[in-house]
Design a protein around this motif. Structure first.
Motif, mmCIF file in Angstrom:
data_model
loop_
_atom_site.group_PDB
_atom_site.id
_atom_site.type_symbol
_atom_site.label_atom_id
_atom_site.label_comp_id
_atom_site.label_asym_id
_atom_site.label_seq_id
_atom_site.Cartn_x
_atom_site.Cartn_y
_atom_site.Cartn_z
ATOM 1 N N GLY A 195 0.826 -1.198 0.000
ATOM 2 C CA GLY A 195 0.000 0.000 0.000
ATOM 3 C C GLY A 195 0.860 1.247 0.000
ATOM 4 O O GLY A 195 0.766 2.095 -0.888
ATOM 5 N N VAL A 196 1.727 1.369 1.020
ATOM 6 C CA VAL A 196 2.705 2.465 1.115
ATOM 7 C C VAL A 196 4.065 1.845 1.361
ATOM 8 O O VAL A 196 4.212 0.979 2.229
ATOM 9 N N ARG A 197 5.052 2.277 0.600
ATOM 10 C CA ARG A 197 6.424 1.807 0.808
ATOM 11 C C ARG A 197 7.336 3.007 0.990
ATOM 12 O O ARG A 197 7.306 3.949 0.186
ATOM 13 N N VAL A 198 8.166 2.962 2.051
ATOM 14 C CA VAL A 198 9.156 4.005 2.314
ATOM 15 C C VAL A 198 10.524 3.353 2.216
ATOM 16 O O VAL A 198 10.838 2.431 2.974
ATOM 17 N N ASP A 199 11.341 3.810 1.266
ATOM 18 C CA ASP A 199 12.676 3.236 1.125
ATOM 19 C C ASP A 199 13.665 4.320 0.729
ATOM 20 O O ASP A 199 13.317 5.501 0.638
ATOM 21 N N ASN B 272 2.260 -5.871 1.576
ATOM 22 C CA ASN B 272 2.011 -5.314 2.905
ATOM 23 C C ASN B 272 1.193 -4.030 2.817
ATOM 24 O O ASN B 272 1.262 -3.313 1.816
ATOM 25 N N GLY B 273 0.479 -3.731 3.884
ATOM 26 C CA GLY B 273 -0.209 -2.444 3.919
ATOM 27 C C GLY B 273 0.785 -1.298 3.912
ATOM 28 O O GLY B 273 0.685 -0.366 3.115
ATOM 29 N N ILE B 274 1.767 -1.344 4.827
ATOM 30 C CA ILE B 274 2.858 -0.366 4.884
ATOM 31 C C ILE B 274 4.163 -1.138 5.014
ATOM 32 O O ILE B 274 4.268 -2.053 5.837
ATOM 33 N N LEU B 275 5.146 -0.775 4.224
ATOM 34 C CA LEU B 275 6.486 -1.347 4.317
ATOM 35 C C LEU B 275 7.489 -0.215 4.400
ATOM 36 O O LEU B 275 7.499 0.680 3.552
ATOM 37 N N THR B 276 8.343 -0.256 5.428
ATOM 38 C CA THR B 276 9.430 0.704 5.503
ATOM 39 C C THR B 276 10.734 -0.052 5.702
ATOM 40 O O THR B 276 10.813 -0.978 6.514
ATOM 41 N N GLY C 194 0.207 -6.431 7.771
ATOM 42 C CA GLY C 194 -0.393 -5.105 7.824
ATOM 43 C C GLY C 194 0.669 -4.029 7.723
ATOM 44 O O GLY C 194 0.673 -3.212 6.804
ATOM 45 N N ILE C 195 1.602 -4.026 8.686
ATOM 46 C CA ILE C 195 2.700 -3.063 8.711
ATOM 47 C C ILE C 195 3.993 -3.848 8.917
ATOM 48 O O ILE C 195 4.094 -4.640 9.861
ATOM 49 N N LYS C 196 4.963 -3.628 8.054
ATOM 50 C CA LYS C 196 6.239 -4.312 8.181
ATOM 51 C C LYS C 196 7.360 -3.295 8.220
ATOM 52 O O LYS C 196 7.456 -2.419 7.349
ATOM 53 N N MET C 197 8.238 -3.439 9.219
ATOM 54 C CA MET C 197 9.433 -2.619 9.335
ATOM 55 C C MET C 197 10.633 -3.547 9.245
ATOM 56 O O MET C 197 10.849 -4.386 10.129
ATOM 57 N N ALA C 198 11.370 -3.444 8.162
ATOM 58 C CA ALA C 198 12.496 -4.342 7.892
ATOM 59 C C ALA C 198 13.787 -3.530 7.929
ATOM 60 O O ALA C 198 14.013 -2.677 7.060
ATOM 61 N N ASN C 199 14.627 -3.786 8.956
ATOM 62 C CA ASN C 199 15.842 -2.990 9.170
ATOM 63 C C ASN C 199 15.527 -1.507 9.108
ATOM 64 O O ASN C 199 16.194 -0.731 8.426
ATOM 65 N N SER C 200 14.498 -1.132 9.824
ATOM 66 C CA SER C 200 14.026 0.251 9.840
ATOM 67 C C SER C 200 13.824 0.674 11.285
ATOM 68 O O SER C 200 13.151 -0.023 12.047
#
Length: 853
Positions: free
Chosen positions: A314-318, A341-345, A367-373
């Protein structure tokens, strides 16, 4: 080269009347070009650029070799199209962009900022698509070779909120709309159909996506995509790339508000068949990459974007570098039914990244995933019905995350999952309204996988209804406490508190210990925080009741001391007798434990072994309770199921609150409670008796020879004295037996009037309890504080004297059963001991014979 060129002020190209528009095609350069600082306030209205309608009205291709319309940046105040009928231009088939507005010089920027010049306005145009009743479906596709509309200038307005102001931009080879370069400031993109068009009947026709992103901002500050009124929403669907991309170090303070991205409707029902959606963009809904201070929605829900059904996140921040040097704001959006994912950063933040007030549901992965963030603030979101995990914290660089005041509900796997080195995060918080509600998820409420790091603080959250239970450290199910908390693993496998709970004078009183040595848990100056919860049926903490701190003074002299706290009026806390309590422990380094196995407040279920006075006990463990337990074990009294007596009697083994068998082991455990060897414990375990010790503890073959000698209970050689016969009950002992129970069955037509006395090898100080109320059966219990003396030979445990009521050669069987008193031999800890039982035949005339059970 160019079809039409204007370098003058106030030139009008085309018009809104019938036949006023020009057909401009097949030129080597642009169809129309506005250029030069003098070319202010030009109007381009009602033209066919790159196409023509024939005499019958069908649209024919005639593309230009460059852009359809090109406006140099020094040409200000240009109006392309409009909201009145016939004002919009049709721009198809051109080899370059549909519309290109280039950057002006610094003087233009200064004049615009000072409010001295009007903006360039692009309204009501069809770019790459047009309505054509002669075409299939009534839509003519005429892709422009690059982007639909490109702005490299300051203050360009693309679309608007008035009726008919939005542009329809579809089927172009590149993106739908691009805002490019550091000079592209303060653009507004409002009310456009990007990848869609309204047909003649006013219905939305999607599936006209552009070949790149829907809208892309690649530099420039203060641009706005959408707004907080319905008419400002851009509909961005079916594009092959991302719905919206905001990227670049110069793309500061851009806003994405109120748009429909991947969907044609702002309302998606809970039961919408997600697999049926066909409007999603081909990659992510919104991508933010290296753009300082973007705002995706706002706390005011009128600014919410609905980002649904996209093929990616849905939203990705990279970030290309993996590091973000400014905050990112993702506020109040609906992120629904996206294929990932709904949100991935995936970035490291120097300042917090805010994800607040979003509804994140029905996404195929998390739903919300934070990977090395790191440094993410995940606040007040609803994370529901996602196929995978609700919230994921993944990777060793995933630190300083605050997940607070969210509703994380009905996700297909865990509510929150922390793994692969993620450490020093907060799930909940001790301040008011920081705890999460984590319910009805298909895995654990909170799971720390086997690779999770330490310092993951699970401060008071409301957790219930999760399929695999509340908190799991290590992903391997319940982890028992270990002495002094010396083991290692996720959150250092912090030990949970052990509890006793009572309601005294209406107050909820908790006595507890935390067996965590200061060498293994970080006490700091404040100590370990113990948090207490009302527990649901499977022991999850469903209602926060209060907390206390357990200090190094409480862990005195290397031994965990018992601390007591009054949590307040039980009724005010919603806690009544019979309710259950659980707890967690968190050291000052943020290492939280699993939930304590739930204990029950007396007055409902009562305490283990508290059976006197009948029927409910009195909350105290006294010798009267042992006397009453002896009567239950020997069968002299029958437990009343209506008052839960069977569950209270059945207290051994203590680790499982009983085993469904009432025998000598339960009396031993009751004696331990009375003597203070074990802390009195609220009743639990099986509610009903199931009979004797499981057959697996019996060894039926006398010759099996498992040990040097084995524990045996047998019928000894009888002694005849005129009309009586004395039958010894003998035991081969291993020296650790303190209590034994069994039923002796005999033939009442042969033997009668039994009298039982202890044998000289019975444990010292034994108490003998006998039930002879039923002819043919004797219930026997022997219990002591002392163990038997080990003996490899059978030694008399007790003697039974019968009257022989028949003469002649008559055989009367004597056998061990469970009919009045269940068989069982116990050690001093209340453990049932493996025993072989051997029945016997009493021959009133002739030699005695024996048979094995």
């Amino acid at each position: 080269m160019t079809g039409i060129v204007s370098k003058a002020i106030g030139v009008k190209i085309g018009g809104t009347g019938a036949g006023a528009g020009n057909s401009i095609g097949a030129n080597v350069g642009p169809g129309i070009q506005i250029e030069g600082p003098a070319a202010e306030s030009n109007e381009i209205l009602g033209n066919f650029i790159g196409a023509i309608r024939n005499a019958q009205g069908a649209i024919l291709a005639g593309g230009n070799g460059s852009d359809g319309i090109k406006v140099s940046g020094s040409s200000v105040g240009t109006k392309i199209g409009g909201i009145v009928g016939g004002a919009g231009n049709t721009i198809l088939n051109n080899a370059g962009n549909g519309i290109l507005v280039e950057a002006g010089d610094e003087s233009v920027t200064r004049r615009f900022r000072a409010g001295g010049i009007p903006p360039t306005v692009i309204e009501g145009n069809k770019v790459g698509v047009e309505l054509d009743t002669f075409a299939m479906g009534g839509i003519k596709l005429g892709p422009n070779g690059l982007t639909g509309i490109v702005s490299k200038a300051i203050g360009v307005k693309i679309g608007g909120t008035g009726a008919g102001a939005g542009n329809s931009i579809g089927a172009n080879v590149g993106a739908g709309i691009k805002v490019e370069g550091p000079a592209a400031e303060s653009n507004e993109i409002l009310g456009n159909f990007v990848g869609a068009i309204k047909n003649i009947q006013g219905a939305i026709v999607p599936n006209l996506g552009n070949g790149g992103d829907g809208i892309s901002v690649g530099g420039g500050a203060g641009n706005k995509i959408g707004g907080n009124v319905a008419a400002a929403a851009n509909m961005i669907v079916n594009n092959a790339g991302n719905g919206v991309t905001v990227t670049g170090a110069s793309a500061t303070d851009n806003e994405v508000h109120g748009n429909l991205i991947g969907t044609t409707t702002a309302t998606i029902p809970e039961d919408f068949p997600l697999g049926a959606a066909t409007t999603g963009n081909g990659q992510d809904g919104i991508v933010v990459r290296d753009a300082p201070r973007p705002q995706i929605g706002r706390a005011d829900t009128s600014y919410r974007n609905v980002v649904a059904f996209n093929a990616g996140n849905g939203v990705r921040v990279d970030s290309a570098s993996g590091t973000y040097s400014s905050p990112v704001y993702v506020y109040g959006n609906d992120l629904v039914g996206n294929a990932m994912n709904g949100i991935l950063t995936t970035v490291q933040h120097d300042m917090p990244h805010i994800m607040e007030g979003n509804t994140v549901r029905s996404n195929t992965m998390a739903g919300i995933k934070m990977a090395n963030s790191n440094r993410n603030e995940v606040i007040q979101n609803r994370v529901e019905n996602n196929t995978g995990i609700g919230v994921i914290l993944d990777g060793i660089q995933t630190t300083l995350i605050n997940v607070r005041n969210n509703i994380i509900n009905e996700n297909g796997s865990h509510g929150v999952d922390i793994d692969n080195g993620a450490n020093t995060n907060n799930i909940g918080g001790s301040a008011p309204n920081q705890g999460n509600t984590i319910t009805n998820n298909g895995g654990n409420g909170i799971r720390l996988g086997p690779g999770a790091g330490s310092g993951n603080n699970l401060d008071p959250n409301i957790i219930f209804g999760n399929t695999l239970g509340g908190i799991d450290l290590g992903g391997d199910g319940f982890t028992p406490n270990d002495p002094t908390d010396a083991d290692a693993g996720p959150n250092n496998l912090q030990n949970y508190p052990t509890l006793t709970v009572t309601i005294t004078g209406g107050d909820l009183i908790v006595s507890y210990q935390v067996d965590s040595a200061p060498a293994n848990s970080v006490y700091g100056t404040t100590g370990i925080r113990a948090e207490f919860f009302e527990a649901n049926a499977v022991g999850e903490g469903s209602n926060f009741l209060g907390f206390d701190t357990y200090t190094t003074q409480d862990y005195a002299n290397g031994t965990p001391g018992t601390k007591q706290i009054n949590l307040g009026n039980a009724a005010a806390l919603g806690f009544v007798p019979g309710d259950r309590m659980t707890a967690t422990a968190t050291d000052t380094a943020g290492n939280s434990s699993e939930f304590t196995p739930a204990v029950t407040a007396p007055g409902g279920l009562g305490f283990e072994a508290d059976v006197a006075p009948r029927p409910n006990g009195d909350g105290n463990m006294l010798s009267t309770d042992i006397t009453q337990m002896r009567r239950f074990v020997s069968g002299l009294d029958t437990p009343n199921p209506a008052t839960n007596e069977a569950q209270r009697i059945d207290c051994a083994p203590r680790s499982t609150f009983g085993d469904g068998i009432v025998n000598s082991s339960d009396v031993v455990q009751g004696r331990r409670y009375v003597s203070g060897l074990d802390v009195i414990t609220p009743a639990g375990g099986p509610a009903n008796r199931v009979g004797s010790v499981p057959e697996s503890i019996f060894v039926p073959n006398r010759d099996s020879g498992v040990d040097l000698f084995q524990r045996e209970l047998s019928i000894g050689e009888p002694e005849f004295r005129r009309s009586t016969v004395i039958v010894p009950i003998e035991m081969t002992s291993q020296g650790n037996e303190v209590a034994m129970s069994f039923t002796l069955e005999y033939d009442p037509s042969v033997l009668a009037n039994p009298r039982i006395t202890l044998g000289k090898f019975a444990p010292a100080g034994s108490t003998l309890t006998v039930n002879t109320t039923e002819p043919g059966r004797i219930g026997i219990l022997i219990d002591s504080a002392n163990a038997m003396t080990a003996s490899a030979m059978p030694r008399p445990l007790l003697n039974v004297t019968f009257e022989a009521i028949r003469d002649g050669s008559v055989t009367g069987a004597v056998s061990f059963t469970d009919s009045l008193t269940a068989k069982g031999i116990s050690d001093a800890a209340g453990n049932s001991l493996t025993t072989r039982y051997f029945n016997g035949n009493i021959v009133l005339s002739g030699k005695r014979e024996t048979t094995e059970l």
